[in-house]
Design a protein around this motif. Structure first.
Motif, PDB file in Angstrom:
ATOM      1  N   GLU A  40       0.687  -1.096  -0.155  1.00 59.68           N
ATOM      2  CA  GLU A  40      -0.248  -0.329   0.021  1.00 59.68           C
ATOM      3  C   GLU A  40       0.930   0.950  -0.282  1.00 59.68           C
ATOM      4  N   SER A  41       1.775   1.700   1.183  1.00 57.65           N
ATOM      5  CA  SER A  41       2.691   2.060   0.692  1.00 57.65           C
ATOM      6  C   SER A  41       3.230   3.081  -0.594  1.00 57.65           C
ATOM      7  N   GLU A  42       4.169   2.467  -1.225  1.00 62.71           N
ATOM      8  CA  GLU A  42       4.987   1.782  -2.205  1.00 62.71           C
ATOM      9  C   GLU A  42       3.592   2.699  -3.448  1.00 62.71           C
ATOM     10  N   ILE A  43       2.751   1.882  -3.435  1.00 62.54           N
ATOM     11  CA  ILE A  43       1.726   1.964  -4.286  1.00 62.54           C
ATOM     12  C   ILE A  43       0.973   3.573  -4.196  1.00 62.54           C
ATOM     13  N   HIS A  44       1.076   4.132  -2.938  1.00 58.73           N
ATOM     14  CA  HIS A  44       0.706   5.106  -3.020  1.00 58.73           C
ATOM     15  C   HIS A  44       1.830   6.671  -3.669  1.00 58.73           C
ATOM     16  N   LYS A  45       3.299   6.115  -3.249  1.00 60.04           N
ATOM     17  CA  LYS A  45       4.229   6.692  -3.376  1.00 60.04           C
ATOM     18  C   LYS A  45       4.148   6.328  -4.685  1.00 60.04           C
ATOM     19  N   ILE A  46       3.625   5.832  -5.462  1.00 60.13           N
ATOM     20  CA  ILE A  46       4.770   5.471  -6.954  1.00 60.13           C
ATOM     21  C   ILE A  46       3.168   6.373  -7.786  1.00 60.13           C
ATOM     22  N   THR A  47       1.661   5.952  -7.341  1.00 62.74           N
ATOM     23  CA  THR A  47       0.915   6.515  -7.961  1.00 62.74           C
ATOM     24  C   THR A  47      -0.040   7.643  -7.501  1.00 62.74           C
ATOM     25  N   GLY A  48      -0.046   7.991  -6.628  1.00 60.89           N
ATOM     26  CA  GLY A  48      -0.445   8.434  -5.591  1.00 60.89           C
ATOM     27  C   GLY A  48      -2.318   7.721  -4.993  1.00 60.89           C
ATOM     28  N   CYS A  49      -2.949   6.931  -5.230  1.00 70.80           N
ATOM     29  CA  CYS A  49      -3.517   6.083  -4.752  1.00 70.80           C
ATOM     30  C   CYS A  49      -3.276   5.753  -3.504  1.00 70.80           C
ATOM     31  N   SER A  50      -4.625   6.153  -2.849  1.00 71.63           N
ATOM     32  CA  SER A  50      -4.559   6.038  -1.807  1.00 71.63           C
ATOM     33  C   SER A  50      -4.704   4.286  -0.647  1.00 71.63           C
ATOM     34  N   SER A  51      -5.443   3.967  -1.690  1.00 65.60           N
ATOM     35  CA  SER A  51      -5.482   2.495  -1.710  1.00 65.60           C
ATOM     36  C   SER A  51      -4.922   1.050  -2.836  1.00 65.60           C
ATOM     37  N   LYS A  52      -4.970  -0.288  -2.796  1.00 67.29           N
ATOM     38  CA  LYS A  52      -4.793  -0.959  -3.703  1.00 67.29           C
ATOM     39  C   LYS A  52      -6.105  -0.794  -4.639  1.00 67.29           C
ATOM     40  N   GLU A  53      -7.258  -0.551  -4.108  1.00 66.60           N
ATOM     41  CA  GLU A  53      -8.245  -0.861  -3.983  1.00 66.60           C
ATOM     42  C   GLU A  53      -8.788   0.194  -5.214  1.00 66.60           C
ATOM     43  N   GLU A  54      -8.524   1.007  -5.043  1.00 70.24           N
ATOM     44  CA  GLU A  54      -8.485   2.501  -5.969  1.00 70.24           C
ATOM     45  C   GLU A  54      -7.691   2.079  -7.552  1.00 70.24           C
ATOM     46  N   LEU A  55      -6.520   1.610  -6.729  1.00 71.66           N
ATOM     47  CA  LEU A  55      -5.816   1.835  -8.517  1.00 71.66           C
ATOM     48  C   LEU A  55      -6.456  -0.217  -9.301  1.00 71.66           C
ATOM     49  N   GLN A  56      -6.893  -0.666  -8.494  1.00 73.62           N
ATOM     50  CA  GLN A  56      -7.800  -1.870  -9.306  1.00 73.62           C
ATOM     51  C   GLN A  56      -9.191  -1.373  -9.456  1.00 73.62           C
ATOM     52  N   SER A  57      -9.648  -0.662  -8.596  1.00 68.86           N
ATOM     53  CA  SER A  57     -11.025   0.604 -10.336  1.00 68.86           C
ATOM     54  C   SER A  57     -10.515   0.683 -11.133  1.00 68.86           C
ATOM     55  N   TYR A  58      -8.776   1.571 -10.968  1.00 72.45           N
ATOM     56  CA  TYR A  58      -8.373   2.210 -12.550  1.00 72.45           C
ATOM     57  C   TYR A  58      -8.632   1.034 -13.669  1.00 72.45           C
ATOM     58  N   GLN A  59      -7.752  -0.239 -13.108  1.00 71.67           N
ATOM     59  CA  GLN A  59      -7.808  -1.501 -13.875  1.00 71.67           C
ATOM     60  C   GLN A  59      -8.690  -1.619 -14.170  1.00 71.67           C
ATOM     61  N   ASP A  60      -9.247  -1.992 -13.558  1.00 69.67           N
ATOM     62  CA  ASP A  60     -10.650  -2.562 -14.159  1.00 69.67           C
ATOM     63  C   ASP A  60     -11.728  -1.676 -14.828  1.00 69.67           C
ATOM     64  N   ASP A  61     -11.648  -0.447 -14.764  1.00 67.20           N
ATOM     65  CA  ASP A  61     -12.247   0.346 -15.911  1.00 67.20           C
ATOM     66  C   ASP A  61     -11.228  -0.061 -17.527  1.00 67.20           C
ATOM     67  N   LEU A  62      -9.940  -0.118 -17.553  1.00 66.23           N
ATOM     68  CA  LEU A  62      -9.268  -0.262 -18.402  1.00 66.23           C
ATOM     69  C   LEU A  62      -9.645  -1.418 -19.165  1.00 66.23           C
ATOM     70  N   LYS A  63     -10.158  -2.342 -18.543  1.00 68.89           N
ATOM     71  CA  LYS A  63      -9.877  -3.617 -18.810  1.00 68.89           C
ATOM     72  C   LYS A  63     -11.308  -3.684 -19.266  1.00 68.89           C
ATOM     73  N   ASP A  64     -12.532  -3.226 -19.157  1.00 65.42           N
ATOM     74  CA  ASP A  64     -13.526  -3.036 -19.342  1.00 65.42           C
ATOM     75  C   ASP A  64     -13.502  -2.086 -20.983  1.00 65.42           C
ATOM     76  N   LEU A  65     -12.323  -1.651 -20.968  1.00 69.98           N
ATOM     77  CA  LEU A  65     -12.879  -0.442 -21.513  1.00 69.98           C
ATOM     78  C   LEU A  65     -11.569  -1.213 -23.199  1.00 69.98           C
ATOM     79  N   ILE A  66     -10.820  -1.801 -22.482  1.00 66.95           N
ATOM     80  CA  ILE A  66     -10.259  -3.405 -23.915  1.00 66.95           C
ATOM     81  C   ILE A  66     -11.360  -4.311 -24.301  1.00 66.95           C
ATOM     82  N   LYS A  67     -11.973  -4.746 -22.911  1.00 67.07           N
ATOM     83  CA  LYS A  67     -12.278  -5.726 -23.621  1.00 67.07           C
ATOM     84  C   LYS A  67     -13.991  -5.711 -24.356  1.00 67.07           C
TER      85      LYS A  67
END
Length: 81
Positions: A40-67
């Protein structure tokens, strides 16, 4: 990637970009790597996301768009779930 424009709404800047399917898949893969290899702390430093769940939601959006828009015969197996 081609910049088409942007708008500032409240404290958020929304970008209009033109991306290829390959670029979208690279971004999705980078997010997947970060989610699998960073805490979690590395994710915040790298991406600015507050949690894995927030970053996961961005990934889910990209997957949905691609599919939804990439021709099925060009999809890597990981998107054929």
């Amino acid at each position: 990637m081609e910049y088409k424009g942007h708008k500032e709404i409240a404290s958020v800047t929304l970008f209009d970009l033109r991306l290829s399917e390959g670029e979208l898949m690279v971004y999705e893969g980078c997010i997947e790597y970060v989610l699998k290899n960073c805490d979690e702390s590395e994710i915040h430093k790298i991406t600015g996301c507050s949690s894995k769940e927030e970053l996961q939601s961005y990934q889910d959006d990209l997957k949905d768009l691609i599919k939804a828009y990439v021709w099925k015969e060009y999809l890597p197996d990981k998107f054929k779930e």
